[in-house]
Motif scaffolding. Structure first.
Motif, mmCIF file in Angstrom:
data_model
loop_
_atom_site.group_PDB
_atom_site.id
_atom_site.type_symbol
_atom_site.label_atom_id
_atom_site.label_comp_id
_atom_site.label_asym_id
_atom_site.label_seq_id
_atom_site.Cartn_x
_atom_site.Cartn_y
_atom_site.Cartn_z
ATOM 1 N N LYS A 1 -2.281 -6.387 2.173
ATOM 2 C CA LYS A 1 -0.437 -5.758 1.611
ATOM 3 C C LYS A 1 -0.110 -5.602 -0.243
ATOM 4 N N ASP A 2 -0.837 -5.826 -1.265
ATOM 5 C CA ASP A 2 -0.750 -6.225 -2.609
ATOM 6 C C ASP A 2 -1.075 -4.549 -3.628
ATOM 7 N N ILE A 3 -2.437 -4.305 -2.209
ATOM 8 C CA ILE A 3 -2.001 -3.171 -3.193
ATOM 9 C C ILE A 3 -1.130 -2.083 -2.468
ATOM 10 N N ILE A 4 -0.998 -1.521 -1.479
ATOM 11 C CA ILE A 4 0.385 -0.936 -0.897
ATOM 12 C C ILE A 4 1.361 -0.921 -1.606
ATOM 13 N N GLN A 5 1.880 -2.337 -2.465
ATOM 14 C CA GLN A 5 3.391 -3.036 -2.103
ATOM 15 C C GLN A 5 3.197 -2.190 -3.896
ATOM 16 N N GLY A 6 2.215 -2.292 -4.585
ATOM 17 C CA GLY A 6 1.445 -1.911 -6.227
ATOM 18 C C GLY A 6 1.990 -3.325 -6.911
ATOM 19 N N LYS A 7 1.612 -4.148 -6.571
ATOM 20 C CA LYS A 7 1.404 -5.787 -6.918
ATOM 21 C C LYS A 7 0.061 -6.076 -7.259
ATOM 22 N N LEU A 8 -0.601 -5.072 -8.221
ATOM 23 C CA LEU A 8 -1.759 -5.234 -8.603
ATOM 24 C C LEU A 8 -1.826 -5.698 -10.618
ATOM 25 N N GLU A 9 -2.010 -6.756 -10.969
ATOM 26 C CA GLU A 9 -2.466 -6.438 -12.563
ATOM 27 C C GLU A 9 -2.971 -5.585 -13.376
#
Length: 141
Positions: free
Chosen positions: A77-85
């Motif tokens: 989910k984090d990868i798809i939402q683009g919530k990477l640091e």
């Protein structure tokens, strides 16, 4: 041709290439030479088919997105939402996975995430988005 297409981020250039490849397949399958100077629409009309390769990619991608949003895996989910640091690079941001979903459904992120939780509502939205893409493409062509 469409192996793992649900993971692709589609740009306009990619959509044009997919449509061109589909017509090329039809021309090869029915032995229509490029020298005959026939339009794509004439080929499709004669064969009584419509373009469906891009439609199937969109449907697979939207269905996969709903599946991922309903799953328990937070990393995906984090990868798809683009919530990477990290720091954002210079220049115009690249097209993201979620940008395709927003464009096709004509909804913002929060609406999309709440709709994916309700499976039947999400399926209806997927069908509407695919139909709308087909209607707009046939109007343009």
């Amino acid at each position: 041709m469409t192996y793992r297409a649900e993971g692709w981020t589609l740009r306009k250039r990619d959509e044009k290439k997919i449509n061109s490849a589909e017509i090329w397949f039809y021309r090869r399958l029915f032995r229509v030479s490029w020298k005959e100077k026939r339009t794509d629409e004439a080929i499709l009309a004669e064969l009584q088919v419509r373009r469906h390769l891009l439609e199937s990619i969109r449907k697979r991608k939207l269905s996969f997105f709903g599946h991922i949003c309903r799953s328990k895996c937070t990393l995906m989910k984090d990868i798809i939402q683009g919530k990477l640091e990290g720091k954002r690079g210079r220049g115009r941001p690249r097209a993201a996975y979620l940008d395709n979903i927003k464009t096709w459904t004509r909804r913002n992120s929060t609406e999309i995430y709440t709709m994916t939780e309700r499976r039947e509502e999400w399926r209806e939205l997927v069908q509407k988005a695919v139909r709308a893409a087909n209607a707009s493409r046939s109007d343009a062509g």
